[in-house]
Design a protein around this motif. Sequence first.
Motif, PDB file in Angstrom:
ATOM      1  N   THR A 124      27.037  45.406  42.736  1.00 63.47           N
ATOM      2  CA  THR A 124      27.528  46.477  41.857  1.00 63.47           C
ATOM      3  C   THR A 124      29.050  46.498  41.845  1.00 63.47           C
ATOM      4  N   ALA A 125      29.627  46.468  40.665  1.00 62.51           N
ATOM      5  CA  ALA A 125      31.085  46.490  40.536  1.00 62.51           C
ATOM      6  C   ALA A 125      31.456  47.024  39.162  1.00 62.51           C
ATOM      7  N   PHE A 126      32.688  47.490  39.055  1.00 61.18           N
ATOM      8  CA  PHE A 126      33.212  48.022  37.802  1.00 61.18           C
ATOM      9  C   PHE A 126      34.272  47.083  37.248  1.00 61.18           C
ATOM     10  N   ARG A 151      37.239  47.491  42.584  1.00 60.16           N
ATOM     11  CA  ARG A 151      36.108  47.256  41.693  1.00 60.16           C
ATOM     12  C   ARG A 151      34.782  47.671  42.306  1.00 60.16           C
ATOM     13  N   LEU A 152      34.644  47.465  43.607  1.00 57.46           N
ATOM     14  CA  LEU A 152      33.358  47.699  44.255  1.00 57.46           C
ATOM     15  C   LEU A 152      33.282  49.107  44.824  1.00 57.46           C
ATOM     16  N   PRO A 153      32.234  49.863  44.487  1.00 62.13           N
ATOM     17  CA  PRO A 153      31.972  51.107  45.206  1.00 62.13           C
ATOM     18  C   PRO A 153      31.361  50.751  46.566  1.00 62.13           C
ATOM     19  N   PHE A 154      31.151  51.757  47.385  1.00 61.07           N
ATOM     20  CA  PHE A 154      30.585  51.491  48.710  1.00 61.07           C
ATOM     21  C   PHE A 154      29.246  50.778  48.613  1.00 61.07           C
ATOM     22  N   VAL A 155      28.404  51.167  47.649  1.00 59.14           N
ATOM     23  CA  VAL A 155      27.096  50.517  47.546  1.00 59.14           C
ATOM     24  C   VAL A 155      27.243  49.038  47.213  1.00 59.14           C
TER      25      VAL A 155
END
Length: 231
Positions: free
Chosen positions: A53-55, A64-68
């Motif tokens: 998962t990344a934005f 870009r990456l949240p903790f998950v």
Amino acid sequence: MTGKDDERFTVPLYSVAEAARHLDRMPASTLSTWVDGYVRGQHGQYRGEPLVTAFTPKRRGYPRLPFVGLAEAYALNAFRKAGVPLQRIRASLDALVAERGPHALASEHLITDGAEVLWHVQAEGEREALEQLVVPRLGQRVFTRVVEQYLREVQFDDGYASLIWLPRYRDAHLDVVIDPQRAGGQPIFARTGVAVDNVLGRIRGGEDPEETARDFGIPSEDLRTALELSA
């Protein structure tokens, strides 16, 4: 189900390079293929979809990456540490995500029955590679001990990763964790909650290590070990 306001899923905390450093300093180029996928071959015949998962970043080097996403990459790195090139099991991983949801790699299900599901949904031609990752034990399929040990460093809340002990420090008997609720998701000394970089930055800036240790309530031996591991 994940909540729309759960910051583990919604707040980008790490650039690809930064996340790679947290993951035992794995190559950032490898993590990039997990984040963005890849197209290879002269005619683009080899494709791998994103697994982490990344934005889309505001600009190069932005988080870009949240903790998950970091937790998902953490699990994939465990597979990589077990000696399995992920391109050899990409189709099976895609099937696992399809079976258990978009964040399956950061889910508690990965610990409880992920090996069994991964074996069940394996893609054609991937069994040999999966046999390096999944083994029979007590009548069921489980992850190899290398992967199991790695995944034990993850704590879960509401079914998804909520805290990670960093194995590089744990192997040296230091409790350094990543907690998305503290220090902006940066590595901290678990007992005090102080960001590792903040403490080590003062020492690198010329402050006396013994005095710094007293100021932060951290044993001086722990600081020396942390300095060696971060060099």
